[in-house]
Design an enzyme around this catalytic site. Structure first.
Site, PDB file in Angstrom:
ATOM      1  N   PRO A 112       0.606  -1.057  -0.131  1.00  0.00           N
ATOM      2  CA  PRO A 112       0.003   0.014   0.109  1.00  0.00           C
ATOM      3  C   PRO A 112       0.988   1.328  -0.106  1.00  0.00           C
ATOM      4  CG  PRO A 112      -0.284  -1.390   1.907  1.00  0.00           C
ATOM      5  CD  PRO A 112       0.588  -2.036   1.030  1.00  0.00           C
ATOM      6  N   LYS A 145      42.750 -52.386   2.118  1.00  0.00           N
ATOM      7  CA  LYS A 145      42.994 -53.470   2.729  1.00  0.00           C
ATOM      8  C   LYS A 145      42.829 -53.521   4.467  1.00  0.00           C
ATOM      9  CE  LYS A 145      47.242 -53.150   0.677  1.00  0.00           C
ATOM     10  NZ  LYS A 145      48.538 -53.141   0.755  1.00  0.00           N
ATOM     11  N   MET A 161      50.219 -50.892  13.726  1.00  0.00           N
ATOM     12  CA  MET A 161      49.747 -52.176  13.720  1.00  0.00           C
ATOM     13  C   MET A 161      49.953 -53.152  14.669  1.00  0.00           C
ATOM     14  SD  MET A 161      50.766 -52.550   9.568  1.00  0.00           S
ATOM     15  CE  MET A 161      52.343 -51.591   9.471  1.00  0.00           C
ATOM     16  N   ASP A 166      42.041 -47.074  -0.081  1.00  0.00           N
ATOM     17  CA  ASP A 166      41.836 -48.343   0.839  1.00  0.00           C
ATOM     18  C   ASP A 166      40.896 -47.877   2.049  1.00  0.00           C
ATOM     19  OD1 ASP A 166      43.713 -47.245   2.627  1.00  0.00           O
ATOM     20  OD2 ASP A 166      45.314 -48.013   1.236  1.00  0.00           O
TER      21      ASP A 166
END
Ligand code: SAH
Length: 476
Positions: free
Chosen positions: A43, A269, A383, A247
């Protein structure tokens, strides 16, 4: 992902902005940049708004659902929740996607923070969870993207047809573009030398396309898991790869950084699951490179630390394939940094040795234990989860004190990192009590006492204030 990102064509498409004030002005400016046909409805309209958009349409009355007809999008920008809600509802009924400015709960779509470099636009969203984080990311990306990136993109657009006509599609054309974006063309465009950039582009196009189509193999270290520990070079090579062989030590978060269209080949692996024997991995890399592919052999940590990178390099070179190695953060370094345990220390450790705990044919690892007996030497066993017992027994038998501090770090730098601390004589018990499965390193030496941080397990039995009874003190 809570919202689906897209970039929308709005050029000469009608977009309705319900609102006549400052908020409508801000949205309008952004939409005008994308070339939208703007229609404002409210408006009352600010004079600023009307002045800012000479070619927009202004409807000076309250919103009516018919205003939506033909609109691709609608923005409710009245700063009035009730009014904006009624507009969003009308839009939904009419099937027009709606956004209520700064009222995410009402929105069908949200607008990201953007870094704007012409054709190059980076959009950032935190799905409303952390706007401040979004802004800080945006600041960093602003700093990263040269201002003249837009000139470079515009130049590329202008030459696309010529490049398509001259250079066969597929890898050759992609490589041509890579050379454009990392060579003299880009340098000149980014330095603001538009004629020089064009000239370099023409020269590149007219030069005989001599680059041999021979492929290449990059043996890349992926680090211990956290993608931020990748080198910049590794990141660039991942983004230029045609094929990635990886891997199980490589984290998914890092694979996410690989070029979207690259093939990913999982080659194993785990200790017991050799998905592809080493010789076949070598043959596969050689074959892919001979097909002209850019091959990445992605390995956990560093390729030359217990990674068989040396064997792979040898095989590639023997086959006459171009091969390069990109170092990675090896597990010992990543775990040391994560846990605050320095590998050397003026007062505690004058040297550090990386040792494999893995025995070639199973059983006890074949290690020169006597060489590891010095108390001033930090040892990092890789490991070694299944041979913790051998390690503790042999080290103690060769003179290291049973009380020597040890720290086991599992999944170092990853979200599921775990740290277990204790004494060398308790090592097997620590593995058991900490339910360590690996990948993990075992840090042995005085410096292990400093290991601390995310994922530290408290294995002290609160009732006795002694290490939990499960520990076997077999070698004291
Ligand atoms: N090339 C790798 C080592 C591969 S041998 C490197 O440089 O890190 C696999 C061994 O690495 C695992 O048995 C474990 O000892 C170690 N390792 C790899 N990622 C690790 C991580 N995120 N946290 C702890 N040890 C990890």
């Amino acid at each position: 992902m809570r919202y689906f990102p897209t970039f929308m064509q709005l050029r000469e498409r009608r977009v309705l902005v319900a609102g006549g004030g400052e908020t409508a002005l801000r949205k309008g400016r952004l939409l005008a940049k994308a070339g939208a046909d703007l229609v404002f409805v409210a408006p009352a309209m600010d004079a600023d708004l009307i002045a800012a958009f000479p070619s927009a349409a202004f409807i000076k009355r309250g919103f009516e659902p018919d205003d939506l007809s033909g609109a691709r999008l609608v923005f409710a920008a009245n700063d009035d929740e009730e009014l904006d809600r009624s507009i969003v509802e009308a839009a939904r009924a009419a099937g027009v996607p709606a956004n209520a400015v700064d009222q995410p709960d009402l929105c069908d779509f949200i607008t990201p923070s953007i870094v704007d470099r012409g054709d190059v636009v980076v959009a950032i969203s935190t799905a409303g969870s952390a706007p401040v984080l979004g802004r800080s990311l945006r600041a960093r990306i602003e700093a990263l993207l040269p201002q003249r990136m837009s000139d470079l993109a515009a130049l590329a657009r202008a030459f696309r047809p010529a490049v398509a006509a001259r250079i066969a599609g597929g890898p050759a054309r992609r490589r041509f573009w890579e050379r454009v974006f990392s060579g003299p063309v880009a340098e000149r465009a980014l330095a603001g030398d538009a004629p020089g950039a064009r000239e370099a582009m023409v020269r590149a196009l007219n030069a005989p396309q001599t680059e041999d189509e021979a492929g290449v193999v990059h043996i890349v270290g992926a680090g211990p898991g956290d993608p931020e520990l990748l080198t910049l070079k590794a990141l660039r090579i991942l983004q230029e790869a045609d094929v990635v062989l990886h891997d199980n030590l490589v984290d998914d978060a890092i694979l996410e950084l690989v070029r979207r269209d690259a093939d990913r080949i999982y080659v194993g692996k785990k200790k017991s699951d050799h998905s592809l024997p080493q010789s076949e991995i070598g043959e596969l890399m050689i074959r892919l490179a001979q097909e002209g592919k850019r091959v990445v052999r992605l390995k956990g940590g560093d390729p030359f630390v217990f990674g068989r990178g040396g064997e792979e390099l040898e095989a590639l070179r023997a086959a006459g394939v171009d091969a390069f190695v990109v170092p990675g953060v090896t597990a010992a370094l990543g775990c040391a940094a994560e846990t605050g345990a320095p590998l050397t220390h003026r007062d505690h450790a004058q040297s550090v040795t990386f040792v494999t705990g893995h025995a070639a044919g199973g059983g006890s690892p074949d290690i020169d234990w006597a060489a590891l007996a010095s108390p001033a030497m930090t040892l990092v066993f890789y490991m070694s989860v299944s041979t913790a017992d051998d390690i503790a027994r042999n080290l103690i038998a060769h003179g290291r004190a049973g009380s020597t501090p040890v720290a086991i770090v599992e999944n170092g730098s990853r979200a599921n990192q775990k740290i277990v601390k204790g004494a060398l004589r308790d090592l097997p018990g620590l593995v058991k009590a900490g339910e360590v499965k690996g990948p993990a390193i075992v840090l042995v030496g005085d410096v292990a006492q400093f290991a601390d941080g995310r994922g530290l397990l408290d294995l002290v039995d609160q009732s006795t204030e002694r290490p939990a009874a499960i520990f076997e003190r077999a070698y004291a």
